[in-house]
Design a protein around this motif. Structure first.
Motif, PDB file in Angstrom:
ATOM      1  N   ALA A   9       2.669  -1.071  -1.163  1.00 53.60           N
ATOM      2  CA  ALA A   9       1.546  -1.831  -1.733  1.00 53.60           C
ATOM      3  C   ALA A   9       2.000  -2.441  -3.060  1.00 53.60           C
ATOM      4  N   GLY A  43      -9.216   4.491   0.460  1.00 50.52           N
ATOM      5  CA  GLY A  43      -9.279   4.693  -0.986  1.00 50.52           C
ATOM      6  C   GLY A  43      -7.924   5.042  -1.558  1.00 50.52           C
ATOM      7  N   SER A  44      -7.926   5.293  -2.858  1.00 48.67           N
ATOM      8  CA  SER A  44      -6.675   5.525  -3.568  1.00 48.67           C
ATOM      9  C   SER A  44      -6.770   6.832  -4.361  1.00 48.67           C
ATOM     10  N   GLN A  45      -5.606   7.381  -4.717  1.00 50.75           N
ATOM     11  CA  GLN A  45      -5.546   8.680  -5.409  1.00 50.75           C
ATOM     12  C   GLN A  45      -6.367   9.728  -4.633  1.00 50.75           C
ATOM     13  N   LEU A  70      -2.373   7.952  -0.732  1.00 49.97           N
ATOM     14  CA  LEU A  70      -1.937   9.315  -1.062  1.00 49.97           C
ATOM     15  C   LEU A  70      -1.818   9.480  -2.581  1.00 49.97           C
ATOM     16  N   SER A  91      -3.313  -7.882   3.270  1.00 45.73           N
ATOM     17  CA  SER A  91      -4.650  -7.284   3.186  1.00 45.73           C
ATOM     18  C   SER A  91      -5.514  -8.079   2.212  1.00 45.73           C
ATOM     19  N   MET A 138      -1.385  -4.021 -14.158  1.00 47.40           N
ATOM     20  CA  MET A 138      -2.775  -4.297 -14.573  1.00 47.40           C
ATOM     21  C   MET A 138      -2.841  -4.700 -16.045  1.00 47.40           C
ATOM     22  N   TYR A 159     -10.911   4.083 -15.483  1.00 47.81           N
ATOM     23  CA  TYR A 159     -11.249   5.129 -14.496  1.00 47.81           C
ATOM     24  C   TYR A 159     -11.419   6.499 -15.152  1.00 47.81           C
ATOM     25  N   LYS A 170       0.842  -4.283  -5.282  1.00 52.37           N
ATOM     26  CA  LYS A 170      -0.021  -4.289  -6.466  1.00 52.37           C
ATOM     27  C   LYS A 170       0.232  -3.098  -7.398  1.00 52.37           C
ATOM     28  N   GLU A 221       0.721   2.045   3.942  1.00 50.95           N
ATOM     29  CA  GLU A 221       0.827   1.127   2.800  1.00 50.95           C
ATOM     30  C   GLU A 221       0.833   1.912   1.486  1.00 50.95           C
ATOM     31  N   ARG A 249      -5.861   2.329 -17.307  1.00 51.53           N
ATOM     32  CA  ARG A 249      -6.410   3.372 -16.435  1.00 51.53           C
ATOM     33  C   ARG A 249      -7.334   4.375 -17.147  1.00 51.53           C
TER      34      ARG A 249
HETATM   35  N1  LLP Z   1      -3.517  -0.760   0.925  1.00 47.79           N
HETATM   36  C1  LLP Z   1      -4.619  -1.389   0.507  1.00 47.79           C
HETATM   37  C2  LLP Z   1      -5.340  -2.264   1.410  1.00 47.79           C
HETATM   38  C3  LLP Z   1      -5.082  -1.181  -0.816  1.00 47.79           C
HETATM   39  O1  LLP Z   1      -6.192  -1.791  -1.232  1.00 47.79           O
HETATM   40  C4  LLP Z   1      -4.367  -0.310  -1.680  1.00 47.79           C
HETATM   41  C5  LLP Z   1      -4.814  -0.080  -3.054  1.00 47.79           C
HETATM   42  C6  LLP Z   1      -3.195   0.300  -1.192  1.00 47.79           C
HETATM   43  C7  LLP Z   1      -2.808   0.062   0.123  1.00 47.79           C
HETATM   44  C8  LLP Z   1      -2.355   1.226  -2.024  1.00 47.79           C
HETATM   45  O2  LLP Z   1      -3.043   2.371  -2.389  1.00 47.79           O
HETATM   46  P1  LLP Z   1      -2.263   3.572  -3.119  1.00 47.79           P
HETATM   47  O3  LLP Z   1      -1.258   4.132  -2.148  1.00 47.79           O
HETATM   48  O4  LLP Z   1      -1.606   3.011  -4.327  1.00 47.79           O
HETATM   49  O5  LLP Z   1      -3.338   4.523  -3.456  1.00 47.79           O
HETATM   50  N2  LLP Z   1      -5.963   0.399  -9.987  1.00 47.79           N
HETATM   51  C9  LLP Z   1      -6.345   1.658  -9.380  1.00 47.79           C
HETATM   52  C10 LLP Z   1      -5.921   1.751  -7.930  1.00 47.79           C
HETATM   53  C11 LLP Z   1      -6.414   0.600  -7.083  1.00 47.79           C
HETATM   54  C12 LLP Z   1      -5.980   0.677  -5.637  1.00 47.79           C
HETATM   55  C13 LLP Z   1      -6.285  -0.571  -4.925  1.00 47.79           C
HETATM   56  N3  LLP Z   1      -5.854  -0.616  -3.563  1.00 47.79           N
HETATM   57  C14 LLP Z   1      -5.794   2.802 -10.217  1.00 47.79           C
HETATM   58  O6  LLP Z   1      -5.144   2.553 -11.231  1.00 47.79           O
HETATM   59  O7  LLP Z   1      -6.027   3.959  -9.903  1.00 47.79           O
END
Ligand code: LLP
Length: 413
Positions: A58, A201-203, A240, A102, A376, A316, A60, A273, A312
């Motif tokens: 991912a 979701g995330s985390q 995760l 996505s 960010m 959050y 981002k 992802e 963050r």
């Molecule tokens: N796939 C999709 C469609 C997503 O929207 C996201 C994260 C991921 C994968 C990756 O998720 P991860 O494995 O990183 O949890 N800025 C926030 C987190 C936003 C997550 C957005 N989407 C933070 O700093 O906690």
């Protein structure tokens, strides 16, 4: 596991002292460990090695080109959400046929660019998006590979701002609508349905919601196959979690086991992802103390990093461990660690026990700042964005230079 540790009372990233980086590059700055990054990528690959799985990072979470280059060189694909992320990923050497796209609002120019380079799949998030993709595909004389992002209405038990699998959120479509969309795709020759997916979701620090989502998606995929749709994959998204403080997230192996148990019976390829788990603990944000002050209620440590560098905690209420670069095993003092920005929400940590007597010029660092830190960051309060440094063994290099004051107004007329 990461490669940040103390040697001779000094904080190191791999074989480089953080103090040396601060002297060479200045503060605030992000410092990343290449060894930790490679270790995380390989651990995920190994965890899923018993089953055909394509991890799509991912972008981002940390989109620095040098970080992306390392990740893609090891074989990961990319999960992107914008034209910028598409171009970045291609620049960093990702194979186009390992990109999934996505996001709830893809513009036509973005769809066109992704189609032209031949991405693996669009994760479609609404009925109307199908028509938009079909139209662009017709105009280009191409066939678009699409996957339906289902909203399973499962609570990922994480921060509400990063919960994405509930009906109260804007993400995905309900199963009934996804079924109708699948039938619609059959009527559109410019589209090919290749997968189904979700991202709840995330985390996420519990395996249960992720296993439940996988079960639901596997059932849904079987239902589609019974209706004659030929699928290639199930995309379980990212999410995760990592350890910031005292969380106990599932290890990649336990996560893999939980997903594979549900997905294996379908025989479909698995996509994941992961973002945070790959890069979260590869990096720290290194800052310098500007000054200290006290009110009748609080002691403040004011540092040169701020919410524009790492949002963050403000956004959050998230916890990042804060340590001093000089290891001092002395008496501690309870302090709020804050930045210089003109908002009370500009803080890195509240009521933290830090060595007594910290003063201007001392160095501190925030751990677990590799994910959603620099990606960010902003220029709020007209603060140039912090540089990023990649350490590899005994060597380090700046992989994003510090913005200059001129950079701040370069685009203004
Ligand atoms: N796939 C999709 C469609 C997503 O929207 C996201 C994260 C991921 C994968 C990756 O998720 P991860 O494995 O990183 O949890 N800025 C926030 C987190 C936003 C997550 C957005 N989407 C933070 O700093 O906690």
């Amino acid at each position: 596991m990461d490669h940040f540790a103390y040697q001779n009372q000094q904080a190191y990233c791999e074989d480089v002292a953080l103090k040396e980086i601060a002297a060479a590059v200045g503060t605030p700055c992000f410092v990343y460990s290449a060894a930790t990054l490679r270790q995380h990528v390989k651990r995920i690959q190994t965890a899923f090695s018993s089953y055909p799985t394509m991890p799509c990072y991912a972008v981002k979470a940390n989109s620095n080109l040098s970080i992306l280059r390392e990740i893609f060189a090891l074989g990961f694909g990319a999960d992107i959400v914008s034209l910028g992320e598409l171009e970045r990923s291609l620049k960093a050497g990702v194979q186009a046929d390992k990109i999934v796209y996505s996001g709830v609002g893809k513009r036509r120019d973005e769809i066109e660019a992704a189609l032209r380079c031949g991405i693996y799949s669009f994760n479609v998030e609404s009925y109307s998006e199908l028509d938009a993709i079909a139209e662009v595909a017709v105009s280009l004389g191409r066939k678009a590979r699409v996957s339906l992002r289902v909203n399973p209405n499962i609570d990922a038990k994480t921060n509400p701002k990063i919960t994405t699998g509930l009906f109260s959120t804007k993400f995905g479509v309900i199963e009934a609508e996804a079924l109708a969309m699948a039938d619609r795709i059959r009527e559109l020759p410019s589209l090919q349905l290749v997968g189904v997916g979700c991202h709840i979701g995330s985390q996420i620090v519990e395996v249960k919601p992720m296993a439940e989502a996988a079960r639901r998606l596997a059932q849904f995929a079987l239902g589609l196959q019974e209706r004659g749709h030929r699928l290639e994959f199930i995309d379980m998204g990212g999410g995760l979690g990592i350890r910031y403080r005292n969380e106990d997230p599932p290890a990649p192996e336990a996560y893999a086991e939980a997903l594979l148990q549900e997905i294996k019976p379908t025989g479909l390829r698995l996509l994941i992802e992961p973002g945070r788990v790959v890069v979260g603990n590869i990096g720290v944000l290194l800052c310098q103390v500007i000054t200290t002050k006290k009110t009748p209620e609080k002691s403040f440590l004011i540092v040169d990093g701020a919410m524009n560098d790492l949002i963050r905690p403000s956004m959050y209420d998230s916890y990042h461990e804060i340590r001093t670069v000089d290891f001092e095993d002395t008496h501690t003092e309870i302090m709020d660690v804050v930045g210089p920005i003109c908002e009370t929400g500009d803080y890195f940590g509240k009521d933290r026990a830090l060595p007594k007597g910290l003063k201007a010029g001392d160095l501190i660092y925030l751990r677990s700042a590799g994910a959603y830190g620099s990606s960010m960051a902003s220029n709020y309060n007209s603060r140039p964005r912090a540089p990023e440094v990649l350490v590899d063994g005994k060597a380090f290099r700046v992989v994003r230079r510090r913005e200059s004051l001129d950079d701040l107004w370069r685009l203004e007329l």
